[in-house]
Design a protein around this motif. Structure first.
Motif, PDB file in Angstrom:
ATOM      1  N   GLU A  46      91.651 -11.415  30.820  1.00  0.00           N
ATOM      2  CA  GLU A  46      91.798 -10.496  31.943  1.00  0.00           C
ATOM      3  C   GLU A  46      91.974 -11.201  33.276  1.00  0.00           C
ATOM      4  O   GLU A  46      92.495 -10.618  34.230  1.00  0.00           O
ATOM      5  N   GLU A  47      91.559 -12.453  33.360  1.00  0.00           N
ATOM      6  CA  GLU A  47      91.694 -13.185  34.627  1.00  0.00           C
ATOM      7  C   GLU A  47      93.045 -13.892  34.715  1.00  0.00           C
ATOM      8  O   GLU A  47      93.730 -13.814  35.737  1.00  0.00           O
ATOM      9  N   LYS A  48      93.446 -14.568  33.636  1.00  0.00           N
ATOM     10  CA  LYS A  48      94.687 -15.346  33.666  1.00  0.00           C
ATOM     11  C   LYS A  48      95.880 -14.595  33.094  1.00  0.00           C
ATOM     12  O   LYS A  48      97.015 -15.063  33.195  1.00  0.00           O
ATOM     13  N   HIS A  49      95.632 -13.459  32.446  1.00  0.00           N
ATOM     14  CA  HIS A  49      96.691 -12.630  31.861  1.00  0.00           C
ATOM     15  C   HIS A  49      97.486 -13.392  30.800  1.00  0.00           C
ATOM     16  O   HIS A  49      98.710 -13.271  30.735  1.00  0.00           O
ATOM     17  N   MET A  50      96.772 -14.146  29.971  1.00  0.00           N
ATOM     18  CA  MET A  50      97.361 -14.807  28.811  1.00  0.00           C
ATOM     19  C   MET A  50      96.920 -14.070  27.549  1.00  0.00           C
ATOM     20  O   MET A  50      95.784 -13.583  27.473  1.00  0.00           O
ATOM     21  N   VAL A  51      97.814 -13.977  26.557  1.00  0.00           N
ATOM     22  CA  VAL A  51      97.532 -13.230  25.334  1.00  0.00           C
ATOM     23  C   VAL A  51      97.517 -14.213  24.160  1.00  0.00           C
ATOM     24  O   VAL A  51      98.523 -14.864  23.887  1.00  0.00           O
ATOM     25  N   THR A  52      96.384 -14.326  23.467  1.00  0.00           N
ATOM     26  CA  THR A  52      96.225 -15.310  22.401  1.00  0.00           C
ATOM     27  C   THR A  52      96.140 -14.624  21.038  1.00  0.00           C
ATOM     28  O   THR A  52      95.371 -13.690  20.847  1.00  0.00           O
ATOM     29  N   PHE A  53      96.967 -15.106  20.107  1.00  0.00           N
ATOM     30  CA  PHE A  53      96.923 -14.694  18.710  1.00  0.00           C
ATOM     31  C   PHE A  53      96.413 -15.870  17.892  1.00  0.00           C
ATOM     32  O   PHE A  53      96.815 -17.019  18.136  1.00  0.00           O
ATOM     33  N   SER A  54      95.546 -15.609  16.904  1.00  0.00           N
ATOM     34  CA  SER A  54      94.967 -16.708  16.141  1.00  0.00           C
ATOM     35  C   SER A  54      94.657 -16.290  14.720  1.00  0.00           C
ATOM     36  O   SER A  54      94.568 -15.092  14.407  1.00  0.00           O
ATOM     37  N   PHE A  55      94.516 -17.285  13.849  1.00  0.00           N
ATOM     38  CA  PHE A  55      94.062 -17.067  12.480  1.00  0.00           C
ATOM     39  C   PHE A  55      93.190 -18.247  12.085  1.00  0.00           C
ATOM     40  O   PHE A  55      93.267 -19.331  12.680  1.00  0.00           O
ATOM     41  N   ASP A  56      92.324 -18.049  11.090  1.00  0.00           N
ATOM     42  CA  ASP A  56      91.531 -19.146  10.541  1.00  0.00           C
ATOM     43  C   ASP A  56      91.237 -18.829   9.082  1.00  0.00           C
ATOM     44  O   ASP A  56      91.738 -17.852   8.528  1.00  0.00           O
ATOM     45  N   SER A  57      90.414 -19.656   8.458  1.00  0.00           N
ATOM     46  CA  SER A  57      90.163 -19.508   7.029  1.00  0.00           C
ATOM     47  C   SER A  57      89.407 -18.226   6.707  1.00  0.00           C
ATOM     48  O   SER A  57      89.521 -17.685   5.609  1.00  0.00           O
ATOM     49  N   SER A  58      88.636 -17.707   7.664  1.00  0.00           N
ATOM     50  CA  SER A  58      87.887 -16.475   7.413  1.00  0.00           C
ATOM     51  C   SER A  58      88.706 -15.233   7.724  1.00  0.00           C
ATOM     52  O   SER A  58      88.396 -14.141   7.252  1.00  0.00           O
ATOM     53  N   SER A  59      89.743 -15.373   8.539  1.00  0.00           N
ATOM     54  CA  SER A  59      90.632 -14.267   8.866  1.00  0.00           C
ATOM     55  C   SER A  59      92.054 -14.800   8.895  1.00  0.00           C
ATOM     56  O   SER A  59      92.555 -15.231   9.931  1.00  0.00           O
ATOM     57  N   THR A  60      92.706 -14.796   7.740  1.00  0.00           N
ATOM     58  CA  THR A  60      94.024 -15.447   7.615  1.00  0.00           C
ATOM     59  C   THR A  60      95.135 -14.644   8.267  1.00  0.00           C
ATOM     60  O   THR A  60      96.182 -15.195   8.584  1.00  0.00           O
ATOM     61  N   CYS A  61      94.945 -13.338   8.477  1.00  0.00           N
ATOM     62  CA  CYS A  61      95.916 -12.503   9.178  1.00  0.00           C
ATOM     63  C   CYS A  61      97.313 -12.558   8.547  1.00  0.00           C
ATOM     64  O   CYS A  61      98.327 -12.499   9.247  1.00  0.00           O
ATOM     65  N   GLY A  62      97.361 -12.709   7.234  1.00  0.00           N
ATOM     66  CA  GLY A  62      98.640 -12.736   6.540  1.00  0.00           C
ATOM     67  C   GLY A  62      99.371 -14.055   6.647  1.00  0.00           C
ATOM     68  O   GLY A  62     100.590 -14.121   6.424  1.00  0.00           O
ATOM     69  N   GLU A  91      80.227 -35.301 -12.346  1.00  0.00           N
ATOM     70  CA  GLU A  91      80.658 -34.255 -11.399  1.00  0.00           C
ATOM     71  C   GLU A  91      81.453 -34.886 -10.258  1.00  0.00           C
ATOM     72  O   GLU A  91      81.062 -35.906  -9.689  1.00  0.00           O
ATOM     73  N   LEU A  92      82.590 -34.285  -9.948  1.00  0.00           N
ATOM     74  CA  LEU A  92      83.444 -34.703  -8.838  1.00  0.00           C
ATOM     75  C   LEU A  92      83.419 -33.578  -7.800  1.00  0.00           C
ATOM     76  O   LEU A  92      83.754 -32.425  -8.118  1.00  0.00           O
ATOM     77  N   THR A  93      83.022 -33.874  -6.557  1.00  0.00           N
ATOM     78  CA  THR A  93      82.933 -32.848  -5.513  1.00  0.00           C
ATOM     79  C   THR A  93      83.602 -33.323  -4.235  1.00  0.00           C
ATOM     80  O   THR A  93      83.716 -34.528  -3.972  1.00  0.00           O
ATOM     81  N   THR A  94      84.053 -32.365  -3.446  1.00  0.00           N
ATOM     82  CA  THR A  94      84.568 -32.656  -2.101  1.00  0.00           C
ATOM     83  C   THR A  94      83.874 -31.730  -1.114  1.00  0.00           C
ATOM     84  O   THR A  94      83.399 -30.660  -1.478  1.00  0.00           O
ATOM     85  N   ALA A  95      83.836 -32.138   0.117  1.00  0.00           N
ATOM     86  CA  ALA A  95      83.301 -31.304   1.201  1.00  0.00           C
ATOM     87  C   ALA A  95      84.206 -31.453   2.409  1.00  0.00           C
ATOM     88  O   ALA A  95      84.683 -32.551   2.698  1.00  0.00           O
ATOM     89  N   GLY A  96      84.453 -30.351   3.098  1.00  0.00           N
ATOM     90  CA  GLY A  96      85.308 -30.393   4.286  1.00  0.00           C
ATOM     91  C   GLY A  96      86.690 -29.841   4.051  1.00  0.00           C
ATOM     92  O   GLY A  96      87.489 -29.742   4.980  1.00  0.00           O
ATOM     93  N   LEU A  97      87.025 -29.511   2.784  1.00  0.00           N
ATOM     94  CA  LEU A  97      88.298 -28.877   2.496  1.00  0.00           C
ATOM     95  C   LEU A  97      88.092 -27.367   2.440  1.00  0.00           C
ATOM     96  O   LEU A  97      87.020 -26.877   2.119  1.00  0.00           O
ATOM     97  N   ASP A  98      89.151 -26.621   2.743  1.00  0.00           N
ATOM     98  CA  ASP A  98      89.081 -25.166   2.770  1.00  0.00           C
ATOM     99  C   ASP A  98      89.164 -24.656   1.342  1.00  0.00           C
ATOM    100  O   ASP A  98      90.226 -24.629   0.727  1.00  0.00           O
ATOM    101  N   ALA A  99      88.048 -24.193   0.794  1.00  0.00           N
ATOM    102  CA  ALA A  99      87.996 -23.755  -0.596  1.00  0.00           C
ATOM    103  C   ALA A  99      88.859 -22.525  -0.838  1.00  0.00           C
ATOM    104  O   ALA A  99      89.248 -22.263  -1.976  1.00  0.00           O
ATOM    105  N   ALA A 100      89.183 -21.801   0.236  1.00  0.00           N
ATOM    106  CA  ALA A 100      90.030 -20.628   0.055  1.00  0.00           C
ATOM    107  C   ALA A 100      91.490 -21.014  -0.126  1.00  0.00           C
ATOM    108  O   ALA A 100      92.305 -20.202  -0.551  1.00  0.00           O
ATOM    109  N   VAL A 101      91.819 -22.253   0.203  1.00  0.00           N
ATOM    110  CA  VAL A 101      93.211 -22.685   0.181  1.00  0.00           C
ATOM    111  C   VAL A 101      93.456 -23.801  -0.833  1.00  0.00           C
ATOM    112  O   VAL A 101      94.482 -23.842  -1.500  1.00  0.00           O
ATOM    113  N   ILE A 102      92.473 -24.740  -0.974  1.00  0.00           N
ATOM    114  CA  ILE A 102      92.697 -25.967  -1.741  1.00  0.00           C
ATOM    115  C   ILE A 102      91.712 -26.051  -2.893  1.00  0.00           C
ATOM    116  O   ILE A 102      90.536 -25.708  -2.761  1.00  0.00           O
TER     117      ILE A 102
END
Length: 588
Positions: free
Chosen positions: A352-368, A466-477
């Motif tokens: 509302e101050e700078k009048h910039m419009v931001t669109f975003s997505f992330d692993s929890s909200s992929t937005c298609g 057991e082989l494990t990884t941490a830090g990768l997006d489990a929803a994608v990889i």
């Protein structure tokens, strides 16, 4: 309007109904107390009126609007030395006293000796300095400064002598780039001959009744100087006529009557009053009608040259965002609230101050977001588009902006460790990715008893790895174990070799091997019965080749059904990496 009339009557009473010293600053023009016209050709701050004996000063800031090479009066500041206070008169009728926004009305209020009020035409202030009263008016485009007595000797500024423009520049308040000169292309829609005829109406009725008291020449020059270079939009067609008519109204002997009807101009209300824009914007007429916050030319130049409406996409490991420039959307008549991502529920957030419009997505909200890979990069792609409508017609252009994030494929490093360590965790950095890889051996299927230097392992005993990884997006990889084999030496390519897992499935030659969760997530495990190489009592090295895979349904899970144990083609990428586990055999 009542407040304005009272203000004018008060002034005329104080001056004995005689013409006062009047300075008009309108557009880029300064018409000083002597009626001399000077054009400000940069975007700096200038002293209009100052008193060396008291330290008070009125200064004006000039900024560009639709063109970089034509400046306009943008704001006026009244500075007092004792007390140290500044009143900033800005667009939209806003007034700040130092850092405090004032809430003004036509009834007015007195602050630090300054009487200040606001009505539909603009903001008015008056104050007394060394027995001299100064009146100040500002409507967002025009400022007029007049005095209750003739100008006294201790004052200076462009209102006193407009020809001293370079000496009155206030560098301490100006931007470092304010003197840069631009040469924008000519506006071919401007008919300068018609503009001059329009400006010369100040010599015709009803304005001619005032010509004997207020010389129209500097106002005509100011009008043609600006409008021969700049389009007659944003109320500018009547802008200079209004400045002259108001100068006449400040002289009790002159009246121009109903000049607005004769000139085809609207009411006296200030243009864009109460419209608040950001620093990189100005208030102007939108192509769809009405007023809005449009981009200043210098700010918008690079965006328009590159034909873009946004800043570059901002990408992180599991997210992406893009920021559209609100004033560029206004210029194109695009309502940001009708825009969305591939998922229609994902809308832009307006600052509302700078009048910039931001669109975003992330692993929890992929937005298609669409995820693809070419073997070396993972690409996350989404689109900003105009909301589909069931209406029969639309008055908004089709709107599509694709934006994407590209990440270098994650790499898995070769890890070698001795079973004397209960586990090994390695931090891996690859491009945008930051993750860890861990490998651990257990003596039970519940993975509760890790093997270490105190654990005895005997031949034909079942062990689990057991082989494990941490830090990768489990929803994608997903992590897919392509193959595992044993050697008697530390080199994965050494001989002899014994296969435990092939093509993601248990090797058909060893019925003790079981593979669990392969390709389903960011970890998997397998088990086998302990063995030794014939004729060898040395170390055994277990090697596993891992593949990281972009998930699409269950496409990363090997197809181990049937006797052939065919492997489903997965969306893997990059060269597989080998992880080696070594331990010294111990037998009771």
């Amino acid at each position: 309007m009542l407040r304005l009339l009272l203000y004018l009557c008060t002034f005329m009473a104080l001056t004995g109904a005689a013409a006062a010293d009047l300075c008009t600053v309108t557009g880029r023009a300064v018409i000083d107390f002597q009626g001399r016209f000077t054009a400000v050709t940069d975007r700096c701050v200038y002293s209009m009126l100052s008193d060396s004996s008291t330290g008070f000063e009125v200064f004006a800031t000039f900024r560009e609007r639709r063109r970089r090479d034509v400046s306009f009066l943008d704001s006026v500041t009244l500075k007092l030395q004792d007390p140290d206070v500044q009143f900033h008169l800005q667009h939209g009728g806003r007034v700040q006293m130092n850092d405090t926004q004032l809430n003004l009305s036509s009834s007015g209020q007195k602050l630090h000796g300054v009487w200040i009020s606001k009505d539909s035409t603009g903001v008015m202030a008056n104050f007394t300095i060394s027995s001299h009263t100064v009146y100040l008016f500002f409507d967002g485009s025009t400022a007029q400064i007049h005095t209750g007595t003739p100008v006294w000797s201790s004052v200076d500024g462009l209102c006193v002598n407009s020809s001293s423009i370079s000496a009155q520049r206030l560098d301490q308040y100006s931007s470092s780039s304010c003197q840069i000169q631009y040469n924008d292309s000519l506006d071919t829609s401007v008919n300068c001959s018609a503009i001059k005829d329009h400006c010369n109406t100040l010599k015709e009725s009803p304005f001619s009744s005032c010509n004997g008291d207020v010389d129209p020449t500097p106002y005509i020059n100011a009008c043609s100087d600006t409008l021969c270079k700049y389009p007659s939009v944003d109320g500018l067609r009547c802008h200079f006529l209004w400045a002259y008519a108001r100068a006449c109204s400040l002289n009790s002997r002159a009246s121009v009557g109903d000049w607005r009807s004769a000139a085809g101009c609207s009411s006296a209300e200030g243009f864009c009053q109460d419209k608040v824009c950001s620093d990189h914007e100005f208030c102007g007429e939108k192509i769809s009608g009405g007023t809005g916050c449009l981009c200043r030319a210098a700010f918008a130049y690079d965006y328009k040259q590159s034909n873009t409406l946004s800043d570059p996409t901002v990408c992180s490991q599991n997210s992406g965002s893009i920021t559209l420039i609100g004033c560029l959307l206004e210029e194109k008549g695009v309502d940001f609230s009708t825009l969305h991502l591939n998922d229609r529920s994902c809308r832009g957030a307006m600052d509302e101050e700078k009048h910039m419009v931001t669109f975003s997505f992330d692993s929890s909200s992929t937005c298609g977001t669409e995820i693809t890979n070419n073997g070396s990069q993972i690409t996350y792609k989404n689109t900003i588009k105009y909301q589909n409508s069931s209406d029969v017609i639309s008055r908004q252009d089709q709107f599509y902006i694709d934006f994407s994030c590209q990440h270098t494929q994650p790499e898995t490093k070769i890890v070698a460790f001795n079973i004397k360590d209960s586990s090994v965790v390695v931090i891996v950095k690859s491009g945008q990715w930051n993750y860890t890889v861990a490998m651990k051996a257990y003596s039970d299927g519940g993975l509760t008893h890790a093997l270490d230097s105190t654990t005895g392992v005997v031949l034909n005993q079942k062990i689990w790895v057991e082989l494990t990884t941490a830090g990768l997006d489990a929803a994608v990889i997903a992590v897919e174990t392509d193959s595992c084999w044993a050697t008697s030496r530390d080199s994965p390519s050494s001989q002899p070799r014994y296969d435990l897992i092939k093509n993601g499935c248990a090797a058909p030659g060893d019925q003790t091997v079981q593979v669990e969760g392969n390709g389903e997530g960011t970890s998997n495990r397998f088990s086998f019965n302990m063995f030794q190489f014939t004729g060898s009592s040395g170390d055994i090295y277990l090697h596993c080749k891992l593949q990281l895979c972009v998930k699409r349904g269950n496409s990363c899970v090997p197809d181990c059904s049937g006797g052939s144990k065919r492997r489903r083609r997965s969306a893997g990428y990059g060269d597989p990496a080998v992880i080696s586990l070594a331990w010294t055999q111990w037998f009771p």
